[in-house]
Design a protein around this motif. Structure first.
Motif, PDB file in Angstrom:
ATOM      1  N   PHE A 158       0.831  -1.197   0.000  1.00 53.28           N
ATOM      2  CA  PHE A 158       0.000   0.000   0.000  1.00 53.28           C
ATOM      3  C   PHE A 158       0.868   1.250   0.000  1.00 53.28           C
ATOM      4  CE2 PHE A 158      -2.540  -3.358   1.816  1.00 53.28           C
ATOM      5  CZ  PHE A 158      -3.808  -3.162   1.282  1.00 53.28           C
ATOM      6  N   VAL A 159       0.393   2.270  -0.682  1.00 47.18           N
ATOM      7  CA  VAL A 159       1.017   3.592  -0.660  1.00 47.18           C
ATOM      8  C   VAL A 159      -0.073   4.593  -0.318  1.00 47.18           C
ATOM      9  CG1 VAL A 159       2.171   5.374  -2.006  1.00 47.18           C
ATOM     10  CG2 VAL A 159       2.774   2.973  -2.363  1.00 47.18           C
ATOM     11  N   ASP A 160       0.105   5.293   0.787  1.00 47.17           N
ATOM     12  CA  ASP A 160      -0.895   6.261   1.261  1.00 47.17           C
ATOM     13  C   ASP A 160      -2.285   5.631   1.348  1.00 47.17           C
ATOM     14  OD1 ASP A 160       1.154   8.063   1.346  1.00 47.17           O
ATOM     15  OD2 ASP A 160       0.506   9.243  -0.386  1.00 47.17           O
ATOM     16  N   GLY A 161      -2.331   4.381   1.819  1.00 43.84           N
ATOM     17  CA  GLY A 161      -3.601   3.697   2.022  1.00 43.84           C
ATOM     18  C   GLY A 161      -4.202   3.069   0.790  1.00 43.84           C
ATOM     19  N   MET A 162      -3.540   3.215  -0.365  1.00 44.36           N
ATOM     20  CA  MET A 162      -4.071   2.647  -1.608  1.00 44.36           C
ATOM     21  C   MET A 162      -3.247   1.441  -2.036  1.00 44.36           C
ATOM     22  SD  MET A 162      -5.179   6.067  -3.717  1.00 44.36           S
ATOM     23  CE  MET A 162      -3.813   7.061  -3.108  1.00 44.36           C
ATOM     24  N   ARG A 163      -3.926   0.393  -2.468  1.00 47.59           N
ATOM     25  CA  ARG A 163      -3.269  -0.842  -2.845  1.00 47.59           C
ATOM     26  C   ARG A 163      -2.496  -0.678  -4.156  1.00 47.59           C
ATOM     27  NH1 ARG A 163      -4.438  -5.886  -1.225  1.00 47.59           N
ATOM     28  NH2 ARG A 163      -6.466  -5.233  -0.407  1.00 47.59           N
ATOM     29  N   VAL A 164      -1.224  -1.010  -4.129  1.00 41.60           N
ATOM     30  CA  VAL A 164      -0.447  -1.038  -5.360  1.00 41.60           C
ATOM     31  C   VAL A 164      -0.979  -2.195  -6.211  1.00 41.60           C
ATOM     32  CG1 VAL A 164       1.849  -1.318  -6.367  1.00 41.60           C
ATOM     33  CG2 VAL A 164       1.573  -0.070  -4.198  1.00 41.60           C
ATOM     34  N   THR A 165      -1.411  -1.875  -7.427  1.00 41.13           N
ATOM     35  CA  THR A 165      -2.168  -2.836  -8.238  1.00 41.13           C
ATOM     36  C   THR A 165      -1.493  -3.045  -9.588  1.00 41.13           C
ATOM     37  OG1 THR A 165      -4.194  -2.025  -7.160  1.00 41.13           O
ATOM     38  CG2 THR A 165      -4.474  -3.398  -9.098  1.00 41.13           C
ATOM     39  N   ASP A 166      -0.636  -4.073  -9.670  1.00 42.15           N
ATOM     40  CA  ASP A 166      -0.041  -4.425 -10.957  1.00 42.15           C
ATOM     41  C   ASP A 166      -1.059  -5.253 -11.752  1.00 42.15           C
ATOM     42  OD1 ASP A 166       0.007  -6.955  -9.813  1.00 42.15           O
ATOM     43  OD2 ASP A 166       2.172  -6.969  -9.482  1.00 42.15           O
ATOM     44  N   SER A 167      -0.670  -5.710 -12.943  1.00 40.62           N
ATOM     45  CA  SER A 167      -1.629  -6.417 -13.797  1.00 40.62           C
ATOM     46  C   SER A 167      -2.161  -7.693 -13.149  1.00 40.62           C
ATOM     47  CB  SER A 167      -0.968  -6.761 -15.140  1.00 40.62           C
ATOM     48  OG  SER A 167      -0.662  -5.588 -15.853  1.00 40.62           O
TER      49      SER A 167
ATOM     50  N   GLY B  91      -8.319   1.368 -22.389  1.00 40.58           N
ATOM     51  CA  GLY B  91      -8.938   0.047 -22.408  1.00 40.58           C
ATOM     52  C   GLY B  91      -8.605  -0.812 -21.215  1.00 40.58           C
ATOM     53  N   HIS B  92      -7.748  -0.321 -20.315  1.00 39.49           N
ATOM     54  CA  HIS B  92      -7.366  -1.079 -19.130  1.00 39.49           C
ATOM     55  C   HIS B  92      -8.392  -0.920 -18.013  1.00 39.49           C
ATOM     56  CE1 HIS B  92      -2.913  -0.719 -20.550  1.00 39.49           C
ATOM     57  NE2 HIS B  92      -3.503  -1.795 -21.045  1.00 39.49           N
ATOM     58  N   SER B  93      -8.458  -1.928 -17.150  1.00 42.55           N
ATOM     59  CA  SER B  93      -9.328  -1.877 -15.973  1.00 42.55           C
ATOM     60  C   SER B  93      -8.608  -1.146 -14.843  1.00 42.55           C
ATOM     61  CB  SER B  93      -9.697  -3.287 -15.517  1.00 42.55           C
ATOM     62  OG  SER B  93     -10.390  -3.971 -16.527  1.00 42.55           O
ATOM     63  N   TYR B  94      -9.397  -0.440 -14.025  1.00 35.52           N
ATOM     64  CA  TYR B  94      -8.829   0.291 -12.894  1.00 35.52           C
ATOM     65  C   TYR B  94      -9.658   0.039 -11.637  1.00 35.52           C
ATOM     66  CZ  TYR B  94      -5.727   2.744 -16.074  1.00 35.52           C
ATOM     67  OH  TYR B  94      -4.749   3.034 -16.999  1.00 35.52           O
ATOM     68  N   ASN B  95      -8.961  -0.188 -10.542  1.00 34.54           N
ATOM     69  CA  ASN B  95      -9.564  -0.341  -9.220  1.00 34.54           C
ATOM     70  C   ASN B  95      -9.775   1.053  -8.641  1.00 34.54           C
ATOM     71  OD1 ASN B  95     -10.375  -1.346  -6.743  1.00 34.54           O
ATOM     72  ND2 ASN B  95      -8.310  -1.864  -6.049  1.00 34.54           N
ATOM     73  N   ILE B  96     -10.994   1.360  -8.230  1.00 33.22           N
ATOM     74  CA  ILE B  96     -11.326   2.704  -7.739  1.00 33.22           C
ATOM     75  C   ILE B  96     -11.879   2.596  -6.324  1.00 33.22           C
ATOM     76  CG2 ILE B  96     -12.580   4.839  -8.228  1.00 33.22           C
ATOM     77  CD1 ILE B  96     -12.963   3.885 -11.089  1.00 33.22           C
ATOM     78  N   ASN B  97     -11.534   3.546  -5.476  1.00 33.81           N
ATOM     79  CA  ASN B  97     -12.065   3.583  -4.112  1.00 33.81           C
ATOM     80  C   ASN B  97     -13.589   3.577  -4.147  1.00 33.81           C
ATOM     81  OD1 ASN B  97     -13.190   5.426  -1.803  1.00 33.81           O
ATOM     82  ND2 ASN B  97     -11.251   4.656  -1.031  1.00 33.81           N
ATOM     83  N   ALA B  98     -14.208   2.664  -3.392  1.00 37.44           N
ATOM     84  CA  ALA B  98     -15.665   2.492  -3.446  1.00 37.44           C
ATOM     85  C   ALA B  98     -16.417   3.708  -2.925  1.00 37.44           C
ATOM     86  CB  ALA B  98     -16.072   1.251  -2.655  1.00 37.44           C
TER      87      ALA B  98
ATOM     88  N   ALA C 166      11.661  18.669  -7.639  1.00 41.39           N
ATOM     89  CA  ALA C 166      10.258  18.529  -8.054  1.00 41.39           C
ATOM     90  C   ALA C 166       9.626  17.369  -7.296  1.00 41.39           C
ATOM     91  CB  ALA C 166      10.182  18.283  -9.557  1.00 41.39           C
ATOM     92  N   PRO C 167       8.291  17.362  -7.159  1.00 42.14           N
ATOM     93  CA  PRO C 167       7.627  16.254  -6.460  1.00 42.14           C
ATOM     94  C   PRO C 167       7.919  14.913  -7.115  1.00 42.14           C
ATOM     95  CG  PRO C 167       6.102  18.070  -6.831  1.00 42.14           C
ATOM     96  CD  PRO C 167       7.326  18.376  -7.617  1.00 42.14           C
ATOM     97  N   GLU C 168       8.049  13.886  -6.290  1.00 40.36           N
ATOM     98  CA  GLU C 168       8.252  12.529  -6.801  1.00 40.36           C
ATOM     99  C   GLU C 168       6.901  11.945  -7.210  1.00 40.36           C
ATOM    100  OE1 GLU C 168       9.856   8.152  -5.204  1.00 40.36           O
ATOM    101  OE2 GLU C 168       9.499   9.812  -3.807  1.00 40.36           O
ATOM    102  N   ILE C 169       6.803  11.421  -8.419  1.00 36.21           N
ATOM    103  CA  ILE C 169       5.571  10.812  -8.910  1.00 36.21           C
ATOM    104  C   ILE C 169       5.654   9.305  -8.695  1.00 36.21           C
ATOM    105  CG2 ILE C 169       4.022  10.500 -10.867  1.00 36.21           C
ATOM    106  CD1 ILE C 169       4.284  13.391  -9.900  1.00 36.21           C
ATOM    107  N   ILE C 170       4.686   8.766  -7.949  1.00 33.95           N
ATOM    108  CA  ILE C 170       4.680   7.341  -7.636  1.00 33.95           C
ATOM    109  C   ILE C 170       3.582   6.656  -8.446  1.00 33.95           C
ATOM    110  CG2 ILE C 170       4.406   5.626  -5.799  1.00 33.95           C
ATOM    111  CD1 ILE C 170       5.277   7.781  -3.821  1.00 33.95           C
ATOM    112  N   ASP C 171       3.970   5.646  -9.204  1.00 39.14           N
ATOM    113  CA  ASP C 171       3.024   4.878 -10.014  1.00 39.14           C
ATOM    114  C   ASP C 171       2.539   3.681  -9.195  1.00 39.14           C
ATOM    115  OD1 ASP C 171       1.601   3.407 -11.858  1.00 39.14           O
ATOM    116  OD2 ASP C 171       3.138   3.489 -13.424  1.00 39.14           O
ATOM    117  N   ILE C 172       1.244   3.645  -8.897  1.00 37.51           N
ATOM    118  CA  ILE C 172       0.711   2.541  -8.102  1.00 37.51           C
ATOM    119  C   ILE C 172      -0.110   1.571  -8.974  1.00 37.51           C
ATOM    120  CG2 ILE C 172       0.764   3.677  -5.869  1.00 37.51           C
ATOM    121  CD1 ILE C 172      -2.130   4.454  -6.226  1.00 37.51           C
ATOM    122  N   GLY C 173       0.113   1.640 -10.284  1.00 41.90           N
ATOM    123  CA  GLY C 173      -0.483   0.655 -11.174  1.00 41.90           C
ATOM    124  C   GLY C 173      -1.918   0.950 -11.569  1.00 41.90           C
TER     125      GLY C 173
END
Length: 297
Positions: A85-94, A191-198, A150-157
């Motif tokens: 998790f990063v900042d409470g969000m699940r890192v979501t690879d394929s 066209g990719h699927s994304y997990n979104i906070n409910a 500059a701010p660091e950009i974190i890719d959580i998938g």
């Protein structure tokens, strides 16, 4: 067996108290975010399903949006994949996204549909990919660091936010006499699927549908002040102040921001409910007291 006089009087009082609320909310839409203990405790699960079915039977149009983080974590553990998790969000690879779709769009969603059906309702399970219901855009996290210019950009998938919601899909399901049960998965322009906070999905769905109420079930009493006392009735300006002075923080912050956005966008009221209380949804809808924190625009 007949009721005693005191019990009969109490039943009559409760029914009489509920009647004006039933009249008021008839033909109105109520969006309920279902999560927390209410999704895992068998007694609370049955109570929730009965509440939703009763709402539909008295003419209210409930729309359910559900989470499923613990269930996702359990399946990932079973296949030997670590949850990060990063900042409470699940890192979501394929690979993780495949599990998210299986759990949210399959196991959890269909379990809720079946639960509602067992209690006499008719429900249809949807993900945001069905009928292009939820368009998503990729969410990235930026962090400021004194060592970096500059701010660091974190890719959580495959984690997204709501870009748009197509209300016609939900309207069609409701018009057919069914209860929509929505899993918070969207599809991006790529066209990719994304997990979104409910919570965020529930808030945007409520906004687009012009809902009368947004209800967010949690594992807390509601919003508490600095002394730990429950705050019940708040307007948007008061909530803005509580956010600014740090009273609203941690895991409650995104829920409150979601509720605040909804009421500022036309939803009549938003409620942070204690989902550990049996029949919390009905108590909030049909009694004078309610449970949890009420936010109005």
């Amino acid at each position: 067996m007949s009721l005693g006089s005191e019990k009969a009087a109490e039943v009559a009082r409760v029914l009489g108290e509920a009647l004006p609320y039933i009249r008021r909310f008839r033909d109105k839409t109520v969006v309920v975010k279902y999560g927390g203990n209410a999704m895992v405790d068998e007694r609370l699960k049955s109570g929730f399903a009965r509440d939703i079915v009763l709402m539909r039977l008295v003419g209210i149009n409930p729309v359910v949006v559900h989470g499923g983080g613990p269930q996702i974590g359990k399946v990932l553990e079973q296949i030997g994949k670590e949850s990060r998790f990063v900042d409470g969000m699940r890192v979501t690879d394929s690979e993780t996204m495949d599990v998210v779709e299986m759990v949210l769009g399959g196991l959890v969603n269909k379990d809720i549909v079946s639960l509602i059906t067992r209690h006499g309702g008719r429900a249809v399970g949807l993900t945001g990919k069905d009928g292009d219901l939820i368009r998503a855009r990729k969410l990235t996290i930026s962090r400021n660091s004194p060592e970096l210019d500059a701010p660091e950009i974190i890719d959580i998938g495959h984690v997204g936010e709501v870009a748009s919601v197509d209300a016609s899909v939900v309207d069609m399901v409701v018009a057919g006499g069914f209860i929509p049960v929505i899993a918070p998965i969207g599809v991006g322009e790529d066209g990719h699927s994304y997990n979104i906070n409910a919570d965020l999905v529930a808030g945007r769905v409520a906004e687009v549908l012009g809902a009368e109420k947004l209800m967010l079930l949690t594992n807390t009493e509601g919003l508490l002040d600095r002394q730990g006392r429950l705050l019940t009735g708040l307007d948007a300006a008061q909530v803005d102040e509580l956010i600014a002075d740090g009273t609203v923080h941690g895991g409650m912050l995104p829920k409150i921001q979601c509720a605040l956005s909804a009421v500022k966008s036309g939803v009549r009221s938003a409620h942070i409910l204690d989902g550990r209380v049996e029949h919390a949804v009905l108590i909030e809808l049909f009694t004078d007291e309610g449970v949890g924190t009420l936010i109005r625009g």
